[in-house]
Design a protein around this motif. Structure first.
Motif, PDB file in Angstrom:
ATOM      1  N   ASP A  24       0.815  -1.222   0.000  1.00 31.65           N
ATOM      2  CA  ASP A  24       0.000   0.000   0.000  1.00 31.65           C
ATOM      3  C   ASP A  24       0.845   1.266   0.000  1.00 31.65           C
ATOM      4  O   ASP A  24       0.472   2.277  -0.609  1.00 31.65           O
ATOM      5  CB  ASP A  24      -0.930   0.007   1.220  1.00 31.65           C
ATOM      6  N   VAL A  25       1.984   1.232   0.689  1.00 30.91           N
ATOM      7  CA  VAL A  25       2.788   2.443   0.808  1.00 30.91           C
ATOM      8  C   VAL A  25       3.252   2.946  -0.556  1.00 30.91           C
ATOM      9  O   VAL A  25       3.371   4.153  -0.777  1.00 30.91           O
ATOM     10  CB  VAL A  25       3.999   2.203   1.744  1.00 30.91           C
ATOM     11  N   LEU A  26       3.470   2.041  -1.515  1.00 26.41           N
ATOM     12  CA  LEU A  26       3.938   2.446  -2.834  1.00 26.41           C
ATOM     13  C   LEU A  26       2.836   3.095  -3.658  1.00 26.41           C
ATOM     14  O   LEU A  26       3.112   3.739  -4.677  1.00 26.41           O
ATOM     15  CB  LEU A  26       4.518   1.239  -3.585  1.00 26.41           C
ATOM     16  N   LEU A  27       1.607   2.913  -3.232  1.00 24.38           N
ATOM     17  CA  LEU A  27       0.467   3.513  -3.921  1.00 24.38           C
ATOM     18  C   LEU A  27      -0.002   4.796  -3.233  1.00 24.38           C
ATOM     19  O   LEU A  27      -0.925   5.458  -3.694  1.00 24.38           O
ATOM     20  CB  LEU A  27      -0.701   2.517  -3.980  1.00 24.38           C
ATOM     21  N   SER A  28       0.646   5.139  -2.130  1.00 25.58           N
ATOM     22  CA  SER A  28       0.171   6.236  -1.288  1.00 25.58           C
ATOM     23  C   SER A  28       0.487   7.619  -1.840  1.00 25.58           C
ATOM     24  O   SER A  28      -0.186   8.587  -1.521  1.00 25.58           O
ATOM     25  CB  SER A  28       0.775   6.117   0.121  1.00 25.58           C
ATOM     26  N   GLY A  29       1.548   7.721  -2.643  1.00 20.31           N
ATOM     27  CA  GLY A  29       1.976   9.028  -3.121  1.00 20.31           C
ATOM     28  C   GLY A  29       2.785   9.802  -2.109  1.00 20.31           C
ATOM     29  O   GLY A  29       3.238  10.914  -2.385  1.00 20.31           O
ATOM     30  N   ASN A  30       3.000   9.212  -0.938  1.00 23.96           N
ATOM     31  CA  ASN A  30       3.786   9.864   0.117  1.00 23.96           C
ATOM     32  C   ASN A  30       5.257   9.489  -0.079  1.00 23.96           C
ATOM     33  O   ASN A  30       5.689   8.399   0.288  1.00 23.96           O
ATOM     34  CB  ASN A  30       3.294   9.416   1.492  1.00 23.96           C
ATOM     35  N   HIS A  31       6.016  10.406  -0.660  1.00 25.04           N
ATOM     36  CA  HIS A  31       7.391  10.080  -1.037  1.00 25.04           C
ATOM     37  C   HIS A  31       8.285   9.837   0.178  1.00 25.04           C
ATOM     38  O   HIS A  31       9.214   9.023   0.119  1.00 25.04           O
ATOM     39  CB  HIS A  31       7.966  11.201  -1.909  1.00 25.04           C
ATOM     40  N   ARG A  32       8.012  10.514   1.256  1.00 25.24           N
ATOM     41  CA  ARG A  32       8.823  10.298   2.459  1.00 25.24           C
ATOM     42  C   ARG A  32       8.637   8.875   2.979  1.00 25.24           C
ATOM     43  O   ARG A  32       9.614   8.183   3.306  1.00 25.24           O
ATOM     44  CB  ARG A  32       8.448  11.304   3.549  1.00 25.24           C
ATOM     45  N   LEU A  33       7.378   8.421   3.031  1.00 26.95           N
ATOM     46  CA  LEU A  33       7.114   7.064   3.496  1.00 26.95           C
ATOM     47  C   LEU A  33       7.639   6.015   2.520  1.00 26.95           C
ATOM     48  O   LEU A  33       8.106   4.949   2.926  1.00 26.95           O
ATOM     49  CB  LEU A  33       5.608   6.867   3.717  1.00 26.95           C
ATOM     50  N   ILE A  34       7.556   6.342   1.235  1.00 27.43           N
ATOM     51  CA  ILE A  34       8.063   5.407   0.222  1.00 27.43           C
ATOM     52  C   ILE A  34       9.570   5.228   0.369  1.00 27.43           C
ATOM     53  O   ILE A  34      10.087   4.105   0.331  1.00 27.43           O
ATOM     54  CB  ILE A  34       7.711   5.910  -1.194  1.00 27.43           C
ATOM     55  N   GLU A  35      10.289   6.331   0.546  1.00 27.12           N
ATOM     56  CA  GLU A  35      11.736   6.241   0.716  1.00 27.12           C
ATOM     57  C   GLU A  35      12.103   5.487   1.985  1.00 27.12           C
ATOM     58  O   GLU A  35      13.066   4.705   1.998  1.00 27.12           O
ATOM     59  CB  GLU A  35      12.362   7.635   0.732  1.00 27.12           C
ATOM     60  N   GLN A  36      11.338   5.705   3.050  1.00 29.25           N
ATOM     61  CA  GLN A  36      11.591   4.968   4.290  1.00 29.25           C
ATOM     62  C   GLN A  36      11.341   3.480   4.091  1.00 29.25           C
ATOM     63  O   GLN A  36      12.128   2.644   4.551  1.00 29.25           O
ATOM     64  CB  GLN A  36      10.697   5.504   5.407  1.00 29.25           C
ATOM     65  N   TRP A  37      10.270   3.149   3.390  1.00 21.47           N
ATOM     66  CA  TRP A  37       9.955   1.740   3.118  1.00 21.47           C
ATOM     67  C   TRP A  37      11.078   1.095   2.292  1.00 21.47           C
ATOM     68  O   TRP A  37      11.498  -0.027   2.575  1.00 21.47           O
ATOM     69  CB  TRP A  37       8.623   1.650   2.374  1.00 21.47           C
ATOM     70  N   ARG A  38      11.546   1.805   1.293  1.00 22.66           N
ATOM     71  CA  ARG A  38      12.607   1.260   0.441  1.00 22.66           C
ATOM     72  C   ARG A  38      13.891   1.027   1.228  1.00 22.66           C
ATOM     73  O   ARG A  38      14.558  -0.003   1.050  1.00 22.66           O
ATOM     74  CB  ARG A  38      12.852   2.196  -0.750  1.00 22.66           C
ATOM     75  N   MET A  39      14.250   1.969   2.081  1.00 23.52           N
ATOM     76  CA  MET A  39      15.438   1.791   2.898  1.00 23.52           C
ATOM     77  C   MET A  39      15.277   0.599   3.836  1.00 23.52           C
ATOM     78  O   MET A  39      16.189  -0.218   4.011  1.00 23.52           O
ATOM     79  CB  MET A  39      15.723   3.059   3.696  1.00 23.52           C
ATOM     80  N   LYS A  40      14.092   0.488   4.416  1.00 23.89           N
ATOM     81  CA  LYS A  40      13.834  -0.601   5.360  1.00 23.89           C
ATOM     82  C   LYS A  40      13.890  -1.956   4.655  1.00 23.89           C
ATOM     83  O   LYS A  40      14.490  -2.917   5.152  1.00 23.89           O
ATOM     84  CB  LYS A  40      12.467  -0.394   6.011  1.00 23.89           C
ATOM     85  N   GLU A  41      13.279  -2.020   3.475  1.00 21.91           N
ATOM     86  CA  GLU A  41      13.279  -3.275   2.721  1.00 21.91           C
ATOM     87  C   GLU A  41      14.667  -3.611   2.191  1.00 21.91           C
ATOM     88  O   GLU A  41      15.052  -4.783   2.106  1.00 21.91           O
ATOM     89  CB  GLU A  41      12.274  -3.197   1.573  1.00 21.91           C
ATOM     90  N   SER A  42      15.428  -2.595   1.821  1.00 22.34           N
ATOM     91  CA  SER A  42      16.803  -2.811   1.385  1.00 22.34           C
ATOM     92  C   SER A  42      17.633  -3.417   2.508  1.00 22.34           C
ATOM     93  O   SER A  42      18.377  -4.381   2.313  1.00 22.34           O
ATOM     94  CB  SER A  42      17.415  -1.487   0.930  1.00 22.34           C
ATOM     95  N   LEU A  43      17.461  -2.854   3.697  1.00 21.32           N
ATOM     96  CA  LEU A  43      18.190  -3.370   4.857  1.00 21.32           C
ATOM     97  C   LEU A  43      17.736  -4.777   5.203  1.00 21.32           C
ATOM     98  O   LEU A  43      18.562  -5.656   5.472  1.00 21.32           O
ATOM     99  CB  LEU A  43      17.977  -2.443   6.053  1.00 21.32           C
ATOM    100  N   ARG A  44      16.439  -5.010   5.174  1.00 18.53           N
ATOM    101  CA  ARG A  44      15.949  -6.340   5.539  1.00 18.53           C
ATOM    102  C   ARG A  44      16.382  -7.402   4.541  1.00 18.53           C
ATOM    103  O   ARG A  44      16.755  -8.512   4.914  1.00 18.53           O
ATOM    104  CB  ARG A  44      14.422  -6.335   5.674  1.00 18.53           C
ATOM    105  N   ARG A  45      16.333  -7.052   3.258  1.00 18.47           N
ATOM    106  CA  ARG A  45      16.756  -8.014   2.235  1.00 18.47           C
ATOM    107  C   ARG A  45      18.236  -8.358   2.404  1.00 18.47           C
ATOM    108  O   ARG A  45      18.637  -9.503   2.231  1.00 18.47           O
ATOM    109  CB  ARG A  45      16.487  -7.451   0.848  1.00 18.47           C
TER     110      ARG A  45
END
Length: 250
Positions: A194-215
């Protein structure tokens, strides 16, 4: 950038260098490729490039003379008097994205592709770098050289359509890249977060960083040994190690 490749099998490079991004880079005159059969530099009538090893043993060894003369010839033709001369060798340093970024800063690369049992040791005296693409052995250095060329050329300014693409690649930041999604948003019940569909770029960047770290934590934890974690990232890791995943993580 100018890239010279010394090989006994120049035909192995035809398809790759004339395709996709590597071809476009050459068409834009960002890079020029020159594939040289170093057999042409052999000074005996049979154009031999290998001989039996002193002391005996299995296989044949590449002689120094053809490679020495080929490298000298290429240096004479170069505007850069100090090109990086790279020996593709399983004994070399393990190739990394950091090394690719380093080589992408050069004006001229000469890659030497070995074959047979190995190189005469004296060939190492004329190289600046020895590179291995992994802890395995191939029949020659051609595949490794192609990997190096591809990884370097795509980093050159103007090669990729989006200049930010190399920055976001796996390993460029020290972490593996985050997951990617495209349309449709729901494919056979598999939904885009859902976060990628939100249009909230700050949350999207945070999600990407978090997923990058988790992966990275899940697949290549060794990369985290020297990675400068922020306090927030340390908290994420502590929660994951406890098996705690919030709904926003998926």
């Amino acid at each position: 950038m100018k890239i010279d490749i010394l090989t006994l099998f120049p035909e192995m490079f035809d398809g790759v260098l004339s395709s996709s991004i590597l071809k476009k880079a050459a068409e834009k005159q960002i890079v020029t490729y020159h594939v040289v059969n170093f057999r042409e530099f052999s000074n005996d009538k049979h154009q031999s490039v290998d001989d039996y090893p002193y002391g005996g043993g299995a296989g044949m060894v590449l002689k120094p003379q053809p490679i020495f003369d080929a490298v000298a010839h290429l240096k004479q033709k170069s505007e850069n008097t100090q090109p990086r001369v790279i020996l593709m060798c399983p004994q070399g340093e393990r190739y990394t994205q950091k090394k690719a970024e380093e080589l992408a800063e050069e004006d001229h690369l000469i890659l030497i592709c070995g074959h047979y049992e190995g190189y005469d040791e004296r060939i190492r005296t004329i190289v600046t770098d020895e590179i291995s693409i992994g802890d395995f052995v191939l029949t020659g250095g051609e595949i490794g050289a192609l990997a190096v060329v591809d990884s370097v050329v795509r980093l050159l300014p103007g090669v990729l359509g989006n200049e930010n693409s190399p920055i976001m690649d796996s390993f460029s930041s020290g972490l593996l890249e985050h997951p990617h999604y495209t349309r449709p948003a729901d494919f056979r019940g598999l939904k885009v977060p859902d976060v990628l569909l939100s249009g909230n770029h700050r949350l999207i960047e945070q999600w990407r960083m978090k997923e990058s770290l988790r992966r990275t934590w899940e697949r290549r934890p060794d990369l985290l040994e020297n990675y400068p974690l922020t306090p927030e990232q340390k908290e994420w890791l502590q929660e994951w190690e406890k098996g705690n995943y919030s709904s926003s993580d998926s």
